[in-house]
Design a protein around this motif. Structure first.
Motif, mmCIF file in Angstrom:
data_model
loop_
_atom_site.group_PDB
_atom_site.id
_atom_site.type_symbol
_atom_site.label_atom_id
_atom_site.label_comp_id
_atom_site.label_asym_id
_atom_site.label_seq_id
_atom_site.Cartn_x
_atom_site.Cartn_y
_atom_site.Cartn_z
ATOM 1 N N THR A 1 0.835 -1.199 0.000
ATOM 2 C CA THR A 1 0.000 0.000 0.000
ATOM 3 C C THR A 1 0.865 1.243 0.000
ATOM 4 O OG1 THR A 1 -1.755 -1.159 1.219
ATOM 5 C CG2 THR A 1 -1.812 1.256 1.226
ATOM 6 N N GLY B 1 0.761 5.362 0.268
ATOM 7 C CA GLY B 1 -0.080 6.457 0.706
ATOM 8 C C GLY B 1 0.460 7.814 0.298
ATOM 9 N N VAL C 1 -2.351 -1.147 -3.469
ATOM 10 C CA VAL C 1 -3.399 -0.219 -3.069
ATOM 11 C C VAL C 1 -2.791 1.174 -2.986
ATOM 12 C CG1 VAL C 1 -5.001 0.458 -1.231
ATOM 13 C CG2 VAL C 1 -4.667 -1.970 -1.779
ATOM 14 N N ARG D 1 -3.612 4.838 -1.486
ATOM 15 C CA ARG D 1 -4.487 5.581 -0.579
ATOM 16 C C ARG D 1 -4.095 7.061 -0.645
ATOM 17 N NH1 ARG D 1 -3.809 3.947 5.105
ATOM 18 N NH2 ARG D 1 -5.935 4.704 5.451
ATOM 19 N N ASN E 1 -5.362 10.984 0.481
ATOM 20 C CA ASN E 1 -6.287 11.826 1.238
ATOM 21 C C ASN E 1 -6.154 13.266 0.747
ATOM 22 O OD1 ASN E 1 -8.176 12.262 3.566
ATOM 23 N ND2 ASN E 1 -6.515 13.630 4.174
ATOM 24 N N GLU F 1 -5.730 -0.821 -6.841
ATOM 25 C CA GLU F 1 -6.931 -0.244 -6.231
ATOM 26 C C GLU F 1 -6.649 1.168 -5.739
ATOM 27 O OE1 GLU F 1 -9.871 -0.901 -2.335
ATOM 28 O OE2 GLU F 1 -8.376 -2.431 -2.885
ATOM 29 N N GLN G 1 -7.975 4.257 -3.360
ATOM 30 C CA GLN G 1 -8.850 4.664 -2.260
ATOM 31 C C GLN G 1 -8.621 6.147 -2.009
ATOM 32 O OE1 GLN G 1 -7.972 2.192 1.130
ATOM 33 N NE2 GLN G 1 -8.504 0.268 0.074
ATOM 34 N N THR H 1 -9.949 9.703 -0.148
ATOM 35 C CA THR H 1 -10.768 10.246 0.933
ATOM 36 C C THR H 1 -10.575 11.751 1.005
ATOM 37 O OG1 THR H 1 -8.984 9.800 2.519
ATOM 38 C CG2 THR H 1 -10.692 8.114 2.278
ATOM 39 N N PHE I 1 -2.432 7.865 9.592
ATOM 40 C CA PHE I 1 -2.764 7.520 8.210
ATOM 41 C C PHE I 1 -1.520 7.047 7.462
ATOM 42 C CE2 PHE I 1 -2.747 9.102 3.793
ATOM 43 C CZ PHE I 1 -3.797 8.366 3.259
ATOM 44 N N ASN J 1 0.360 2.604 6.084
ATOM 45 C CA ASN J 1 0.719 2.196 4.722
ATOM 46 C C ASN J 1 2.053 1.456 4.717
ATOM 47 O OD1 ASN J 1 -1.552 3.684 3.709
ATOM 48 N ND2 ASN J 1 -0.319 5.564 3.903
ATOM 49 N N ASN K 1 5.011 5.565 1.757
ATOM 50 C CA ASN K 1 4.316 6.761 1.304
ATOM 51 C C ASN K 1 5.142 7.420 0.207
ATOM 52 O OD1 ASN K 1 2.004 6.885 3.357
ATOM 53 N ND2 ASN K 1 3.827 6.720 4.677
#
Length: 579
Positions: A141, A143, A169, A171, A173, A205, A207, A209, A221, A225, A228
């Motif tokens: 993941t 981020g 993934v 992510r 924000n 994927e 995601q 937010t 947050f 992950n 980042n």
């Protein structure tokens, strides 16, 4: 203990505001200054807060877009030393920054070389690490976070992950901002759409937010992950705070070589996507990040920043404590002649015969140099002193009469010019606490080389005290004494010579243009000016990365024809390097 007041604006959904809150939390971890915090929307509100807190120091978390009312407010009514945060800065901006309406500016960039005497370089600091570090997610993941402003490269990150992974993934924000004109509400959907289009593999994927996290939530947050990443363009002169949060999270992170991450350019092994793939950065050696975290620990940063503010105030007081209360980098006119009368009397007491051979109105230069040297030597016992062009110099002779040992360099004293001494086997670069050169520089053909050599002889923190013939309006080709190569202007001293050195800074803001050029010689009207600068600290000298004079001389010397295996020996012999 000094009382301090941190002033910020009102409005939580803003990076500048968050920085102000974080700054207060950090500075209170050191008790050198007793800090309090207030948010103000105007000057009247500020005056009330100052009346209640009675601070000695006020630190403004200032940004033109959030506290623009400060620029026209009567700040002198506050009765405290004023510091302002300069959030977006480059070396060029810092060197030429005007501090008004503050007394000093604090720059949030540890890569700056602090050449501007009214500017303080501030270390970065980290928010608190997560209370408990979560386990890495099962699926790799990546981020990222930040306002959805142009240049953040969120779609570019998605494209990068899509190219380098089959399953991952992402992510992201994208929080709202207090000011819709900076981040319109539509920007979230537009950014997410661009990110989605950059992803073509079914195993990737996205995601997205739009929460506005507080500091602890941002760190949590990022800590959740695998790694980042921040792939910014060169869109701002400031340093991005996202790296501070990424460091605090404890996870590896990747960056682009944006100027906004210039304080990370030295990190080795590289964490930049231009050099390595994301998986290599995530799974490679990250031990160097611990050293960065330790250096940015809040307690350490608080002590350093509080100390630097106190040192700046003390330096200003030392400048104001000169006999004429006008600092060091100034015109030496009749005001100074009257104020430095005690120092001039010392010259007459110790070297009367030498002084009798001088032009009386020119003696202010030696009086100024003697007084300035004595002030420095009172705080620096056992100082090593170098005097360049010392023949018949009454200030140098008086110091010798007072018992100080001085290495005097002059063709009429030891048969050497400063350049000769620099090239001699006895030269010890970086070893002198104080260098004096009174009424010499205007007689030197290559003045930039001369001051650079002085700089190389100074130890970090060492002081150089010079005086020069000065006329603010003078231009090449205009009348001057025949023995002078030039008369000096503010541009010559502040910009040309200080920039030529790179490793030095003036000890106080110059006021050469604020005086009377009240001396006449050979039909030329001009004045005298103090030119006092200090060698930067060792870390700043390394960052300045200037070319030493000996390298330039080497290209002009017979050493250039010496076989490779003998060249270093020749360098040491000719220039005294490494002795």
């Amino acid at each position: 203990m000094l009382a301090g007041l941190i002033v910020s604006h009102k409005g939580e959904h803003c990076g500048v505001y968050q920085y102000g809150r974080n700054l207060y939390d950090v500075l209170t971890k050191d008790q050198t200054i007793n800090w309090s915090y207030v948010e103000c929307a105007g000057f009247e509100e500020l005056k009330t807060a100052v009346h209640d807190a009675k601070p000695d120091v006020i630190l403004f978390n200032h940004h033109p877009s959030t506290m623009n009312w400060l620029t026209t407010a009567p700040m002198s009514e506050l009765g405290a030393t004023l510091f302002g945060v300069l959030h977006q800065v480059t070396q060029e901006i810092a060197d030429g920054a005007t501090v008004a309406p503050f007394d000093f500016l604090i720059c949030l960039d540890p890569t700056l070389v602090p050449r501007n005497p009214a500017l303080l370089r501030a270390p970065r600091f980290l928010p608190a690490p997560p209370a408990k570090s979560p386990q890495p997610p099962e699926v790799f993941t990546i981020g990222s976070f930040g306002f959805a402003t142009p240049g953040k490269g969120f779609d570019r990150l998605c494209e990068l992950v899509n190219d380098q992974f089959d399953r991952a993934v992402i992510r992201i924000n994208l929080p709202p901002h207090d000011d819709p004109s900076i981040v319109p509400e539509s920007r979230f959907a537009e950014t997410v759409e661009k990110c989605s289009k950059a992803i073509t593999k079914p195993g990737i994927e996205l995601q997205a937010t739009s929460h506005f996290f507080d500091n602890a939530q941002i760190v949590e947050f990022l800590a959740s992950n695998t790694m980042n990443a921040f792939v910014y363009d060169d869109m701002s002169s400031g340093i991005s705070s996202c790296v501070d949060f990424a460091l605090a999270s404890g996870r590896p992170f990747a960056l682009t070589r944006s100027a906004m991450f210039r304080h990370m350019f030295h990190v080795n092994p590289s964490i930049f996507i231009e050099d390595r793939d994301l998986i290599d950065i995530a799974e490679g050696d990250t031990s160097m990040l611990k050293a960065l975290r330790d250096a940015a620990a809040p307690e350490k940063v608080a002590a350093e920043l509080n100390r630097s503010m106190i040192d700046a105030m003390r330096a200003r007081e030392a400048s104001r404590a000169t006999p004429d209360r006008r600092g060091f980098n100034k015109i030496l006119d009749d005001r100074s002649r009257a104020a430095y009368s005690d120092a001039i009397s010392d010259l007459a007491q110790h070297v009367p015969d030498m002084l009798a051979r001088k032009i009386e109105r020119a003696n202010i230069q030696q009086g100024f140099a003697l007084d300035t040297a004595q002030r420095f030597l009172a705080e620096c016992p056992n100082a090593r002193i170098l005097a360049a062009g010392s023949f018949e110099d009454t200030a140098v002779a008086t110091l010798c009469e007072q018992g100080y040992r001085i290495d005097e360099i002059d063709p009429n004293v030891n048969g050497m010019t400063l350049l000769d001494f620099y090239r001699s086997p006895g030269a010890r670069l970086g070893s002198y606490d104080l260098c004096l050169s009174v009424s010499v520089l205007e007689h030197v053909a290559d003045d930039e080389q001369f001051v650079r050599i002085i700089s190389e002889f100074l130890r970090p923190g060492g002081l150089a005290v010079l005086t020069v013939d000065f006329k603010e309006s003078w231009r090449p080709g205009q009348i001057k004494p025949i023995v002078d190569h030039r008369l000096y202007t503010t541009h010559d001293l502040r910009d040309r010579l200080i920039n030529a050195m790179g490793e030095c800074a003036l000890v106080d803001p110059p006021i050469w243009a604020e005086g009377v050029e009240d001396f006449e010689y050979e039909g030329s009207e001009y004045g005298f000016a103090g030119f006092v600068f200090r060698k930067l600290d060792a870390d700043s000298v390394r960052m300045a990365n200037t070319q030493p004079v000996w390298r330039e001389l080497l290209a002009q010397s017979p050493a250039s024809s010496i076989p490779r295996e003998d060249k270093m020996t020749a360098i040491k012999r000719i220039f005294g390097v490494g002795r």
